[in-house]
Design a protein around this motif. Structure first.
Motif, PDB file in Angstrom:
ATOM      1  N   LEU A  52       0.517  -1.103   0.316  1.00  0.00           N
ATOM      2  CA  LEU A  52      -0.264   0.338   0.526  1.00  0.00           C
ATOM      3  C   LEU A  52       0.724   1.500  -0.073  1.00  0.00           C
ATOM      4  CD1 LEU A  52      -2.903  -1.314   2.313  1.00  0.00           C
ATOM      5  CD2 LEU A  52      -2.688  -0.887   0.073  1.00  0.00           C
ATOM      6  N   GLY A  53       1.829   0.963   1.344  1.00  0.00           N
ATOM      7  CA  GLY A  53       3.000   2.273   0.778  1.00  0.00           C
ATOM      8  C   GLY A  53       3.220   3.202  -0.901  1.00  0.00           C
ATOM      9  N   ALA A  54       3.782   1.468  -1.970  1.00  0.00           N
ATOM     10  CA  ALA A  54       4.144   1.906  -2.953  1.00  0.00           C
ATOM     11  C   ALA A  54       3.011   2.398  -3.598  1.00  0.00           C
ATOM     12  CB  ALA A  54       4.565   0.541  -3.761  1.00  0.00           C
ATOM     13  N   TRP A  55       1.436   1.712  -3.512  1.00  0.00           N
ATOM     14  CA  TRP A  55       0.685   2.108  -4.066  1.00  0.00           C
ATOM     15  C   TRP A  55       0.347   3.496  -3.961  1.00  0.00           C
ATOM     16  CZ3 TRP A  55      -3.785  -1.933  -3.720  1.00  0.00           C
ATOM     17  CH2 TRP A  55      -3.634  -3.067  -4.194  1.00  0.00           C
ATOM     18  N   ALA A  56       0.515   4.576  -3.002  1.00  0.00           N
ATOM     19  CA  ALA A  56       0.182   5.504  -2.515  1.00  0.00           C
ATOM     20  C   ALA A  56       0.874   6.668  -2.908  1.00  0.00           C
ATOM     21  CB  ALA A  56       0.730   5.910  -1.219  1.00  0.00           C
ATOM     22  N   GLU A  57       2.727   5.724  -3.310  1.00  0.00           N
ATOM     23  CA  GLU A  57       3.187   6.613  -4.343  1.00  0.00           C
ATOM     24  C   GLU A  57       3.397   6.948  -5.656  1.00  0.00           C
ATOM     25  OE1 GLU A  57       5.679  10.131  -4.068  1.00  0.00           O
ATOM     26  OE2 GLU A  57       5.851   8.540  -2.109  1.00  0.00           O
ATOM     27  N   GLN A  58       2.829   5.438  -6.377  1.00  0.00           N
ATOM     28  CA  GLN A  58       3.293   5.168  -7.289  1.00  0.00           C
ATOM     29  C   GLN A  58       1.396   6.515  -8.516  1.00  0.00           C
ATOM     30  OE1 GLN A  58       3.024   0.946  -7.799  1.00  0.00           O
ATOM     31  NE2 GLN A  58       1.144   1.408  -9.158  1.00  0.00           N
ATOM     32  N   THR A  59       0.640   6.262  -7.479  1.00  0.00           N
ATOM     33  CA  THR A  59      -0.425   6.607  -7.813  1.00  0.00           C
ATOM     34  C   THR A  59      -0.598   8.247  -7.621  1.00  0.00           C
ATOM     35  OG1 THR A  59      -2.216   6.098  -6.216  1.00  0.00           O
ATOM     36  CG2 THR A  59      -1.554   4.280  -8.225  1.00  0.00           C
ATOM     37  N   GLU A  60      -1.949   8.918  -8.610  1.00  0.00           N
ATOM     38  CA  GLU A  60      -1.939  10.464  -7.908  1.00  0.00           C
ATOM     39  C   GLU A  60      -3.676  10.778  -8.290  1.00  0.00           C
ATOM     40  OE1 GLU A  60       0.219  12.543  -8.385  1.00  0.00           O
ATOM     41  OE2 GLU A  60       1.414  10.991  -9.130  1.00  0.00           O
ATOM     42  N   ARG A  61      -4.297   9.896  -8.816  1.00  0.00           N
ATOM     43  CA  ARG A  61      -5.739   9.665  -8.156  1.00  0.00           C
ATOM     44  C   ARG A  61      -6.725   9.311  -7.538  1.00  0.00           C
ATOM     45  NH1 ARG A  61     -10.898   7.925  -9.878  1.00  0.00           N
ATOM     46  NH2 ARG A  61      -9.141   6.738 -11.269  1.00  0.00           N
ATOM     47  N   ILE A  62      -6.508   7.236  -7.556  1.00  0.00           N
ATOM     48  CA  ILE A  62      -7.064   6.992  -7.176  1.00  0.00           C
ATOM     49  C   ILE A  62      -7.461   6.762  -5.296  1.00  0.00           C
ATOM     50  CG2 ILE A  62      -5.035   4.695  -7.235  1.00  0.00           C
ATOM     51  CD1 ILE A  62      -7.443   2.873  -8.328  1.00  0.00           C
ATOM     52  N   GLU A  63      -8.251   6.380  -4.961  1.00  0.00           N
ATOM     53  CA  GLU A  63      -8.309   6.061  -3.546  1.00  0.00           C
ATOM     54  C   GLU A  63      -8.066   4.634  -3.077  1.00  0.00           C
ATOM     55  OE1 GLU A  63     -11.219   7.965  -0.577  1.00  0.00           O
ATOM     56  OE2 GLU A  63     -12.237   7.314  -2.680  1.00  0.00           O
ATOM     57  N   PHE A  64      -7.337   4.391  -2.222  1.00  0.00           N
ATOM     58  CA  PHE A  64      -7.115   2.578  -1.789  1.00  0.00           C
ATOM     59  C   PHE A  64      -7.317   2.210  -0.305  1.00  0.00           C
ATOM     60  CE2 PHE A  64      -4.079   5.961  -0.703  1.00  0.00           C
ATOM     61  CZ  PHE A  64      -2.519   5.301  -0.165  1.00  0.00           C
ATOM     62  N   GLY A  65      -6.617   1.035  -0.377  1.00  0.00           N
ATOM     63  CA  GLY A  65      -6.504   0.624   0.760  1.00  0.00           C
ATOM     64  C   GLY A  65      -7.329  -0.623   0.647  1.00  0.00           C
ATOM     65  N   THR A  66      -7.439  -1.809   1.238  1.00  0.00           N
ATOM     66  CA  THR A  66      -7.105  -3.052   1.865  1.00  0.00           C
ATOM     67  C   THR A  66      -8.387  -3.228   2.688  1.00  0.00           C
ATOM     68  OG1 THR A  66      -4.696  -2.986   3.026  1.00  0.00           O
ATOM     69  CG2 THR A  66      -6.592  -5.539   3.191  1.00  0.00           C
ATOM     70  N   LEU A  67      -8.888  -4.451   1.300  1.00  0.00           N
ATOM     71  CA  LEU A  67     -10.536  -5.449   1.343  1.00  0.00           C
ATOM     72  C   LEU A  67     -10.124  -6.541   1.751  1.00  0.00           C
ATOM     73  CD1 LEU A  67     -13.646  -4.799   1.129  1.00  0.00           C
ATOM     74  CD2 LEU A  67     -12.886  -5.522  -1.457  1.00  0.00           C
ATOM     75  N   VAL A  68     -10.553  -6.969   3.325  1.00  0.00           N
ATOM     76  CA  VAL A  68     -10.352  -5.219   4.336  1.00  0.00           C
ATOM     77  C   VAL A  68      -8.606  -6.351   5.118  1.00  0.00           C
ATOM     78  CG1 VAL A  68     -12.332  -4.589   4.311  1.00  0.00           C
ATOM     79  CG2 VAL A  68     -12.222  -6.728   6.004  1.00  0.00           C
ATOM     80  N   ASN A  69      -8.375  -5.465   5.780  1.00  0.00           N
ATOM     81  CA  ASN A  69      -7.156  -5.085   6.789  1.00  0.00           C
ATOM     82  C   ASN A  69      -7.455  -6.457   8.290  1.00  0.00           C
ATOM     83  OD1 ASN A  69      -5.236  -4.739   8.873  1.00  0.00           O
ATOM     84  ND2 ASN A  69      -6.757  -3.991   9.734  1.00  0.00           N
ATOM     85  N   CYS A  70      -6.919  -7.091   8.652  1.00  0.00           N
ATOM     86  CA  CYS A  70      -7.429  -8.047   9.278  1.00  0.00           C
ATOM     87  C   CYS A  70      -6.837  -7.704  11.067  1.00  0.00           C
ATOM     88  CB  CYS A  70      -6.286  -9.316   9.542  1.00  0.00           C
ATOM     89  SG  CYS A  70      -6.188 -10.588  11.029  1.00  0.00           S
ATOM     90  N   ASN A  71      -7.201  -7.480  11.354  1.00  0.00           N
ATOM     91  CA  ASN A  71      -7.425  -6.355  12.884  1.00  0.00           C
ATOM     92  C   ASN A  71      -6.258  -6.910  13.684  1.00  0.00           C
ATOM     93  OD1 ASN A  71      -7.747  -3.978  15.256  1.00  0.00           O
ATOM     94  ND2 ASN A  71      -8.397  -5.907  15.972  1.00  0.00           N
TER      95      ASN A  71
END
Length: 265
Positions: free
Chosen positions: A62-81
């Protein structure tokens, strides 16, 4: 959910059976196609195909996605608590929010759930417990996460949206009513109304207007336009599509984007 709320499309890039180079390329293509949200999943092994096939960890990418993208939202479907300390999750989420902001507001969506895949727990040394104990842990973690967001310096760039997955009526939907901005499930179209009634009752109990919660549901393989329209009529506004390696075929994604655009006008 307001009838005027636009339809959005999220695509889960399942991080299995593919090189990371292919995952990176797929996320960029999704952004180019106009997908609203790119998701991965929070597991340590494939969920289909070869159980010991290629696989990558969720939050690191997700850190890489945050840096490489410009517009799209992102996240995990879903994080394991279960896999990470609650305050650490909050700090990781805040950091992703800032990485993705790029002069504006962040694009990270904090999807989370109680966890269910026992192999992850067993092989990585987490206590599996019971469904009830995992849900209690999620209920305990979310106030800590929200409190940590209020303390962090710098603060998140926006109110980080919380997406909670699950459909259980006695515990999960109560947690949704208390904490979620987005509720995600895998129910059938004719089940949505009943689940929303249950959610509304929990909203009354916890003192929240749950009509502000965005309703999300999976559009699995074999779903038709008629299915999507039935989901929409029931209140679903975020539709998710899962794609798996090694090839990440995007044809189905293109068809649903075209449907979204026609519906949104």
């Amino acid at each position: 959910m307001s009838a005027e709320t636009p339809i959005r499309i999220g695509v889960q890039v399942q991080p299995q059976h593919a090189s990371y180079e292919k995952i990176r390329e797929t996320v960029l293509r999704l952004e180019e196609l106009g997908v609203d949200i790119a998701f991965n999943w929070d597991h340590f092994f494939p969920l289909s195909g070869d159980p010991d096939g290629l696989h990558f960890e969720a939050w690191t990418m997700l850190g890489a996605w945050a840096e490489q993208t410009e517009r799209i939202e992102f996240g995990t479907l879903v994080n394991c608590n279960s896999y990470r300390n609650a305050d650490l999750q909050a700090d990781m989420a805040r950091t992703l929010d800032h990485i993705s902001a790029k002069g504006g507001t962040g694009r990270f969506i904090f999807g989370t759930g109680a966890g269910w895949f026992q192999r992850d727990y067993d092989e990585y040394g987490y206590e599996f417990g019971t469904a009830g104990s995992r849900l209690r842990a999620l209920a305990d973690a979310l106030p800590r996460i929200e409190a940590r967001w209020a303390k962090l310096n710098p603060a998140p760039t926006r109110k980080i949206p919380v997406m909670i997955g699950g459909k259980g009526e006695q515990k999960t939907l109560r947690i949704v009513a208390q904490h979620a901005d987005i509720w995600h499930s895998f129910v059938e179209p004719d089940e949505v109304a009943h689940k929303l009634d249950v959610l509304a009752r929990w909203g009354d109990e916890v003192g929240r207007d749950v009509s502000e919660i965005v309703v999300s549901n999976e559009l699995g393989r074999g779903r038709t336009v008629e299915d999507a329209e039935a989901f929409h009529a029931a209140g679903v506004r975020l539709f998710t599509i899962g794609i798996s390696g090694p090839d990440y075929d995007l044809e189905r994604v293109r068809r649903w984007i075209a449907w979204r655009d026609a519906q949104n006008g």
